[in-house]
Design a protein around this motif. Sequence first.
Motif, mmCIF file in Angstrom:
data_model
loop_
_atom_site.group_PDB
_atom_site.id
_atom_site.type_symbol
_atom_site.label_atom_id
_atom_site.label_comp_id
_atom_site.label_asym_id
_atom_site.label_seq_id
_atom_site.Cartn_x
_atom_site.Cartn_y
_atom_site.Cartn_z
ATOM 1 N N TYR A 269 0.810 -1.226 0.000
ATOM 2 C CA TYR A 269 0.000 0.000 0.000
ATOM 3 C C TYR A 269 0.843 1.275 0.000
ATOM 4 C CZ TYR A 269 0.687 -0.601 5.081
ATOM 5 O OH TYR A 269 1.216 -0.785 6.327
ATOM 6 N N TYR A 270 2.158 1.167 0.185
ATOM 7 C CA TYR A 270 3.000 2.356 0.029
ATOM 8 C C TYR A 270 2.960 2.852 -1.419
ATOM 9 C CZ TYR A 270 5.358 2.475 4.604
ATOM 10 O OH TYR A 270 5.653 2.607 5.933
ATOM 11 N N ASP A 271 3.060 1.912 -2.356
ATOM 12 C CA ASP A 271 3.050 2.272 -3.776
ATOM 13 C C ASP A 271 1.643 2.319 -4.359
ATOM 14 O OD1 ASP A 271 5.758 2.609 -3.931
ATOM 15 O OD2 ASP A 271 6.174 0.692 -4.903
ATOM 16 N N TYR A 272 0.699 1.601 -3.719
ATOM 17 C CA TYR A 272 -0.660 1.505 -4.265
ATOM 18 C C TYR A 272 -1.685 1.814 -3.169
ATOM 19 C CZ TYR A 272 2.038 -0.932 -7.823
ATOM 20 O OH TYR A 272 2.977 -1.257 -8.775
ATOM 21 N N PRO A 273 -1.683 3.032 -2.648
ATOM 22 C CA PRO A 273 -2.527 3.353 -1.493
ATOM 23 C C PRO A 273 -4.023 3.325 -1.786
ATOM 24 C CG PRO A 273 -1.507 5.342 -2.372
ATOM 25 C CD PRO A 273 -0.861 4.186 -3.079
ATOM 26 N N GLU A 274 -4.427 3.406 -3.049
ATOM 27 C CA GLU A 274 -5.850 3.440 -3.386
ATOM 28 C C GLU A 274 -6.392 2.079 -3.809
ATOM 29 O OE1 GLU A 274 -6.539 6.535 -6.197
ATOM 30 O OE2 GLU A 274 -5.691 8.107 -4.911
ATOM 31 N N GLU A 275 -5.556 1.042 -3.744
ATOM 32 C CA GLU A 275 -5.973 -0.298 -4.135
ATOM 33 C C GLU A 275 -6.293 -1.137 -2.902
ATOM 34 O OE1 GLU A 275 -6.457 -1.384 -7.126
ATOM 35 O OE2 GLU A 275 -5.549 0.222 -8.320
ATOM 36 N N ASP A 276 -7.525 -1.640 -2.808
ATOM 37 C CA ASP A 276 -7.924 -2.450 -1.655
ATOM 38 C C ASP A 276 -7.033 -3.673 -1.480
ATOM 39 O OD1 ASP A 276 -9.942 -0.679 -1.105
ATOM 40 O OD2 ASP A 276 -11.509 -1.866 -2.091
ATOM 41 N N ALA A 277 -6.674 -4.296 -2.610
ATOM 42 C CA ALA A 277 -5.866 -5.518 -2.536
ATOM 43 C C ALA A 277 -4.519 -5.271 -1.880
ATOM 44 C CB ALA A 277 -5.672 -6.099 -3.936
ATOM 45 N N ALA A 278 -3.992 -4.062 -1.998
ATOM 46 C CA ALA A 278 -2.694 -3.744 -1.415
ATOM 47 C C ALA A 278 -2.711 -3.880 0.102
ATOM 48 C CB ALA A 278 -2.277 -2.335 -1.811
ATOM 49 N N TYR A 279 -3.881 -3.721 0.715
ATOM 50 C CA TYR A 279 -4.002 -3.832 2.169
ATOM 51 C C TYR A 279 -4.305 -5.264 2.608
ATOM 52 C CZ TYR A 279 -4.246 1.254 1.879
ATOM 53 O OH TYR A 279 -3.962 2.563 1.628
ATOM 54 N N ARG A 280 -4.860 -6.060 1.692
ATOM 55 C CA ARG A 280 -5.195 -7.444 2.042
ATOM 56 C C ARG A 280 -3.971 -8.354 2.008
ATOM 57 N NH1 ARG A 280 -9.511 -6.623 -1.621
ATOM 58 N NH2 ARG A 280 -8.525 -8.057 -3.098
ATOM 59 N N MET A 281 -3.007 -8.039 1.159
ATOM 60 C CA MET A 281 -1.814 -8.879 1.012
ATOM 61 C C MET A 281 -0.792 -8.514 2.086
ATOM 62 S SD MET A 281 -2.670 -10.821 -1.315
ATOM 63 C CE MET A 281 -3.837 -10.988 -2.651
ATOM 64 N N LYS A 282 -0.977 -9.075 3.270
ATOM 65 C CA LYS A 282 -0.200 -8.622 4.422
ATOM 66 C C LYS A 282 1.253 -9.080 4.397
ATOM 67 C CE LYS A 282 -4.291 -8.274 7.349
ATOM 68 N NZ LYS A 282 -4.945 -8.699 8.612
ATOM 69 N N ASN A 283 1.545 -10.173 3.689
ATOM 70 C CA ASN A 283 2.928 -10.657 3.624
ATOM 71 C C ASN A 283 3.677 -10.150 2.400
ATOM 72 O OD1 ASN A 283 2.777 -12.147 5.992
ATOM 73 N ND2 ASN A 283 1.987 -13.959 4.954
ATOM 74 N N GLN A 284 2.956 -9.763 1.371
ATOM 75 C CA GLN A 284 3.574 -9.355 0.108
ATOM 76 C C GLN A 284 4.207 -7.969 0.263
ATOM 77 O OE1 GLN A 284 1.073 -10.129 -3.292
ATOM 78 N NE2 GLN A 284 1.984 -8.479 -4.469
ATOM 79 N N PHE A 285 5.353 -7.756 -0.397
ATOM 80 C CA PHE A 285 6.030 -6.462 -0.241
ATOM 81 C C PHE A 285 6.857 -6.118 -1.479
ATOM 82 C CE2 PHE A 285 8.704 -9.763 1.655
ATOM 83 C CZ PHE A 285 9.945 -9.525 1.107
ATOM 84 N N MET A 286 7.121 -4.833 -1.640
ATOM 85 C CA MET A 286 8.079 -4.362 -2.636
ATOM 86 C C MET A 286 9.467 -4.424 -2.015
ATOM 87 S SD MET A 286 6.291 -3.746 -5.317
ATOM 88 C CE MET A 286 7.581 -2.999 -6.345
ATOM 89 N N PHE A 287 10.427 -4.877 -2.804
ATOM 90 C CA PHE A 287 11.802 -5.040 -2.335
ATOM 91 C C PHE A 287 12.685 -4.100 -3.144
ATOM 92 C CE2 PHE A 287 15.814 -7.597 -1.940
ATOM 93 C CZ PHE A 287 15.914 -7.517 -0.558
ATOM 94 N N GLY A 288 12.851 -2.887 -2.652
ATOM 95 C CA GLY A 288 13.522 -1.858 -3.431
ATOM 96 C C GLY A 288 12.618 -1.343 -4.530
ATOM 97 N N SER A 289 13.205 -0.659 -5.476
ATOM 98 C CA SER A 289 12.430 -0.010 -6.541
ATOM 99 C C SER A 289 12.027 -0.954 -7.664
ATOM 100 C CB SER A 289 13.239 1.151 -7.130
ATOM 101 O OG SER A 289 14.452 0.659 -7.713
ATOM 102 N N GLU A 290 12.664 -2.133 -7.759
ATOM 103 C CA GLU A 290 12.509 -2.957 -8.948
ATOM 104 C C GLU A 290 11.765 -4.273 -8.721
ATOM 105 O OE1 GLU A 290 14.227 -1.396 -11.909
ATOM 106 O OE2 GLU A 290 13.970 0.048 -10.272
ATOM 107 N N LEU A 291 11.680 -4.766 -7.493
ATOM 108 C CA LEU A 291 11.214 -6.134 -7.249
ATOM 109 C C LEU A 291 10.014 -6.187 -6.298
ATOM 110 C CD1 LEU A 291 14.679 -7.883 -6.757
ATOM 111 C CD2 LEU A 291 13.272 -7.875 -8.821
ATOM 112 N N MET A 292 9.219 -7.239 -6.467
ATOM 113 C CA MET A 292 8.079 -7.523 -5.604
ATOM 114 C C MET A 292 8.194 -8.976 -5.129
ATOM 115 S SD MET A 292 4.020 -7.243 -6.589
ATOM 116 C CE MET A 292 4.046 -8.624 -7.779
ATOM 117 N N VAL A 293 7.955 -9.201 -3.840
ATOM 118 C CA VAL A 293 8.139 -10.520 -3.240
ATOM 119 C C VAL A 293 6.846 -10.947 -2.553
ATOM 120 C CG1 VAL A 293 9.518 -11.900 -1.636
ATOM 121 C CG2 VAL A 293 10.571 -9.996 -2.868
ATOM 122 N N ALA A 294 6.487 -12.217 -2.731
ATOM 123 C CA ALA A 294 5.295 -12.784 -2.087
ATOM 124 C C ALA A 294 5.720 -14.042 -1.333
ATOM 125 C CB ALA A 294 4.218 -13.092 -3.113
ATOM 126 N N PRO A 295 6.124 -13.931 -0.079
ATOM 127 C CA PRO A 295 6.651 -15.083 0.662
ATOM 128 C C PRO A 295 5.640 -16.220 0.786
ATOM 129 C CG PRO A 295 7.108 -13.035 1.822
ATOM 130 C CD PRO A 295 6.155 -12.701 0.727
#
Length: 218
Positions: A45-71
Motif C-alpha cells: 500500500y506504500y506504492d498503491y494506497p488506493e488499491e484495496d488488494a494492497a491492504y489485504r496482502m499482508k505478507n507481500q512487499f516491494m523489495f527496493g524499486s525494482e522487485l516484488m516478493v510474495a513469501p
Amino acid sequence: PWRFKKETEMVMGDALRQRHQMIPYLYTMNYRAHKENLPLVMPMYYDYPEEDAAYRMKNQFMFGSELMVAPITQPNNKLTHHGVTEVWFPEGDWFDFFSGLHYTSNYGRTMKITRSLDDYPVFAKAGAIIPLAHYTDNRLCNGDNMEILVFPGADNAFALYEDAGDGHDYETGAFCQTKMQLTWSDSAQFVIEPACGQVNLIPEKRNWSIQLRGFHKD
C-alpha cells in the motif's frame, strides 16, 4: 544451513549466495533509504494506497524499486512438495525474477502461485534493471565483474551507487554512480553510461555481463 537436511542445506546455500550477488542492488537501495527515506522493504500500500488488494496482502512487499516478493509462509503440500501463496499483481507487466515468465495484469489480478523449495515468488516490474556482483568468493568490494539483469516492457533507469564501503566520506561526496537506462520500443536499447563522481573508488575497467530476461516472445 548444515544443521538441516541436505536438500534444505543446498537451497539455503544458494539463497545466501544469491543475497551476496545482490549486494550492488541492496547497497544502492540502502543509499536510497538514506537519501529519500524509502525503506528497502515496503508494504504494497506504500506504492498503491488506493488499491484495496494492497491492504489485504499482508505478507507481500516491494523489495527496493525494482522487485516484488510474495513469501510462502505455509508448509509444502505433502504430495506435490510445493508451497502455495496468493499473489496480487498490480496493473501492468510483471516477470518472474528467476525464469522471466511474463504475468500480465490489466486491472490488477490475484493468482495462486506454487513453488518448489528451491524456487521463490519474486517478480520484477516491467523494465526492471537489477545490478548484481559476479559471485566469486565472500568478499565485499566494488568488483571488476558485474552482471546486470534487464527485464522488458517499459522505459526505466537505474543509478548504481558505490562508495568505499565504510566510514563517512560519502557524506562529503566520496561516492560514484553509474547510470543505466532502458528505452523500450520495437527496437529496445539498453545503455550503461560512464561512471560519474569519485571514479577512483571503482575499477578502471569492468566486465559487464548483461542478461536480457523475459525478452523472448514466448
